[in-house]
Enzyme design. Structure first.
Site, PDB file in Angstrom:
ATOM      1  N   GLU A   5      -2.620  15.513   4.773  1.00  0.00           N
ATOM      2  CA  GLU A   5      -3.493  15.141   5.569  1.00  0.00           C
ATOM      3  C   GLU A   5      -3.796  15.936   6.607  1.00  0.00           C
ATOM      4  O   GLU A   5      -3.095  16.857   7.056  1.00  0.00           O
ATOM      5  CB  GLU A   5      -3.070  13.690   6.282  1.00  0.00           C
ATOM      6  CG  GLU A   5      -3.925  13.169   7.191  1.00  0.00           C
ATOM      7  CD  GLU A   5      -3.288  12.224   7.873  1.00  0.00           C
ATOM      8  OE1 GLU A   5      -2.022  12.045   8.081  1.00  0.00           O
ATOM      9  OE2 GLU A   5      -4.128  10.987   8.386  1.00  0.00           O
TER      10      GLU A   5
ATOM     11  N   LYS B 133     -10.205   7.468   5.812  1.00  0.00           N
ATOM     12  CA  LYS B 133      -8.990   6.679   6.308  1.00  0.00           C
ATOM     13  C   LYS B 133      -9.348   5.119   6.693  1.00  0.00           C
ATOM     14  O   LYS B 133     -10.352   5.213   7.521  1.00  0.00           O
ATOM     15  CB  LYS B 133      -8.388   7.545   7.292  1.00  0.00           C
ATOM     16  CG  LYS B 133      -6.946   7.002   7.629  1.00  0.00           C
ATOM     17  CD  LYS B 133      -6.149   7.721   8.594  1.00  0.00           C
ATOM     18  CE  LYS B 133      -4.770   7.524   8.910  1.00  0.00           C
ATOM     19  NZ  LYS B 133      -4.192   8.662   9.481  1.00  0.00           N
TER      20      LYS B 133
ATOM     21  N   CYS C  13      -2.753   8.481   4.431  1.00  0.00           N
ATOM     22  CA  CYS C  13      -1.495   8.221   5.318  1.00  0.00           C
ATOM     23  C   CYS C  13      -1.249   6.841   5.692  1.00  0.00           C
ATOM     24  O   CYS C  13      -0.837   6.127   4.815  1.00  0.00           O
ATOM     25  CB  CYS C  13      -1.822   9.013   6.652  1.00  0.00           C
ATOM     26  SG  CYS C  13      -0.230   9.273   7.593  1.00  0.00           S
TER      27      CYS C  13
END
Lengths: 422, 422
Positions: free
Chosen positions: A150, A227, A264
């Protein structure tokens, strides 16, 4: 602020050949110089010597022992870069009507290269150069799809909650310096590159997003994923920088299979993983940045559970080492201000749809983890375990819709009244 | 058919005191007589002796070392029953406005007691007697909520796909012999009893269900939950006996907390776990019956992932030992007909909302696992990790609804056409 005060820890990187002796690309001894544990695999490998016991531990903890791919020529060629390369093979039964769809997946865990108070350009360039070398290694090992960690072009500076200079790392997904840097690598090595960056969206009010760019194996920008779930946990209070994605759960139909990216914190959300499955993903990457005190006990569980529940491959990637920032920050935990984030514990690993997984990469050293997989195993696992068939998606769609209502009444059974007969 | 041909394996039970010597209620040596591994914990405990390494393994594999509860007086009293009792304590920070809500949870893994061709009544009675003894132990250890394994009153005969005599084990949830047997124990020990049985629903056409009965701590029938997802995997082809539950995801608001039951195969379905959370569960039991070759690599992952994702406690329970049936059956895997199901590997364990877990019970021996938990940790974990807050339930309700449509169009990004510029 001197650059010394913002120095970053190289110990986990330097430790490689210095203490490994002639164990090229192999495990370090148990305790690296940083006094961080190298890995639990290294402890177990060192202490458990009985073959039957090793086999049982591997079976129960990892679903069995995987074969290795011979990449000695690559390890030798990149040895002077002190890069730990591990390569495994997941076997898969052959079918009559479909040929094997073998794909080599590569995931990269790395540290930052220069102190965090170096100029933005230098910080980013130093990472470009280093990842370029690792991409050369991945190319030499015939990797077909590669994914970085990330926000790989920068330190994970969101803990500081400062906007300067960190917002300057944000760049265009389609034609920013990082995407342009990677395109030639993708074309040269015939590799699909998944590049998680901080994105600047100039078309929409210059907003910033946590984004993964996909470049196809001809070096062309293919698209992006963002995300979907943004953490607000201690130092991981990223909600001051960017919002939750509004562009859905795209799956990229590449020449090497259908891939998706769950960035994540999205790994904590089973519905996020599921949505990628519903869109047809065969491999889902989870580029992450997370530290030992927060999440290490969850790390081996979540991406692996997702592979099992959704009958696809998952690749969990974490950065490694410590990062020290120029200015103090607090962590929302009552403790004193400090300049480091904690230990990014690496431990990147790959899981197959039947739950088998590779050992983790080191907790202390940078590395490239390669797995040769057969995408046919996804449908085979679905046929065998039947999780998609028995999912009752329609029921949950209705129930979740009910549960969203302000007037939702949970299904609760209370104790019988005292007058009721036993 | 003689009773000899349908004998069942007692080795894992007999092994207890014979090879344990004076290790009351402790671990057996690594390999039990059945040649099954006792547990990976027993291997690691035997081979890894360095304190730092043990601590690191416990931290990474289990989220840390748990304290033990002193139940020596119980272990001593029940020693002659060869019952392995383990008891742990999950610590939890104190709050200012809520007092600790300490609860002792107990889960039981056991084997059948007499051969599977014994009369139905004798098979069931032998299990009643044995579980009665274990409930006495749980009561002596001040357990507040206890749960048995799936279909605990019978062998797990669904592999045979025969209806005779197995359907005769089905009984009324509200006032069948098993519920009536358990009510006095619940009242005597002030314990909530979760009793997974095969249910006969005489009100609805005599249908059979896979059901968990909840009896409150005053010995009163409180209600029932049914299996929401029915497997069709090899020997676990239970779809010939009962259908998927239509009574939802009930949560039972007991005097010791809000509990729910996710039966066996439901643990593979993250949405099932989530629905219990939405209905307010603080502890979810997963009574199961599953064998090593099918699921052992998934076992430590799924119930633990559910605890993390939903910020509640989970209790995974599996039966233990082998069961041999009178008649041959096949397993849908191309192999010859046989009479045994495989090895039920026990390994029952409890996970906290922050991801910490107990070691597993034995893979080969019967046992009672107790954990003292503080229900306050559920909300604390929710506040800390924010998984519920960041869940985006409304988005997924919509997306899952879309995905149910026959005309659903997955969100797929294809490669750019060749004429598009790089």
């Amino acid at each position: 602020m001197t650059s010394r005060s913002a120095g970053f820890l190289l110990s986990q990187f330097v430790a490689g050949p210095a203490c490994c002796g002639d164990r090229a690309a192999g495990y370090c001894p148990i305790m690296a110089r940083s006094k961080q544990t190298e890995s639990i695999e290294s402890i177990i490998n060192e202490r458990v010597t009985d073959e039957t016991e090793i086999k049982e531990i591997n079976r129960i903890l990892y679903g069995g022992s995987l074969g290795k791919i011979d990449i000695d020529h690559v390890a030798t060629r990149f040895w002077h870069h002190k890069l730990n390369i591990e390569a495994y093979k997941f076997d898969c039964p052959e079918e009559q009507l479909r040929r094997p769809r073998l794909v080599r997946v590569g995931i990269i865990q790395n540290s930052i290269r220069v102190p965090t108070d170096a100029p933005v350009t230098r910080q980013m360039q130093s990472l470009h150069e280093w990842i370029g070398i690792i991409l050369d290694a991945a190319g030499a090992a015939n990797v077909n799809i590669v994914c970085m960690q990330e926000a790989w072009t920068m330190p994970f500076a969101f803990c500081t909650r400062e906007k300067v200079p960190w917002c300057e790392f944000a760049e265009s997904a389609q034609d920013g310096p990082t995407t342009n840097f990677l395109k030639p690598y993708a074309a040269k090595y015939n590799v699909v590159v998944v590049s998680p960056i901080l994105e600047r969206d100039s078309i929409h009010c210059d907003t910033i997003w946590n984004t993964a760019v996909v470049i196809d194996n001809h070096g062309r920008y293919m698209g992006k994923s963002r995300k979907n779930h943004i953490p607000r946990v201690g130092d991981f209070n990223e909600s001051t920088y960017y919002m939750e994605s509004q562009i859905g759960h795209p799956v990229f139909d590449t020449e090497f299979g259908k891939i998706a990216i769950n960035i994540c914190y999205g790994r904590h959300h089973p519905m996020n993983w599921l949505m990628y499955a519903l869109n047809g993903a065969e491999i889902v990457f989870n580029p992450s940045a997370t530290v030992d005190t927060l999440s290490e006990t969850m790390w081996p569980i979540e991406a692996r559970n997702a592979a099992i529940a959704n009958s696809y491959y998952t690749c969990a990637i974490n950065r490694v080492g410590s990062e020290q920032f120029p200015n103090e920050f607090t962590s929302g935990d009552g403790k004193s201000a400090h300049k480091t984030f904690g230990h990014f514990y690496g431990s990147s690993y790959i899981t197959a749809p039947d739950g088998r997984r590779t050992p983790g990469l080191s907790r202390t050293r940078e590395g490239l983890l390669i797995a040769e997989i057969d995408l046919n195993l996804c449908r085979q696992s679905r046929d065998h375990f039947g999780f998609a068939m028995t999912q009752r998606l329609d029921m949950y769609a209705r129930k979740f819709n009910d549960a969203c209502n302000e007037n939702f009444s949970p299904q609760v059974i209370t104790q019988p009244s005292d007058i009721q007969q036993n």
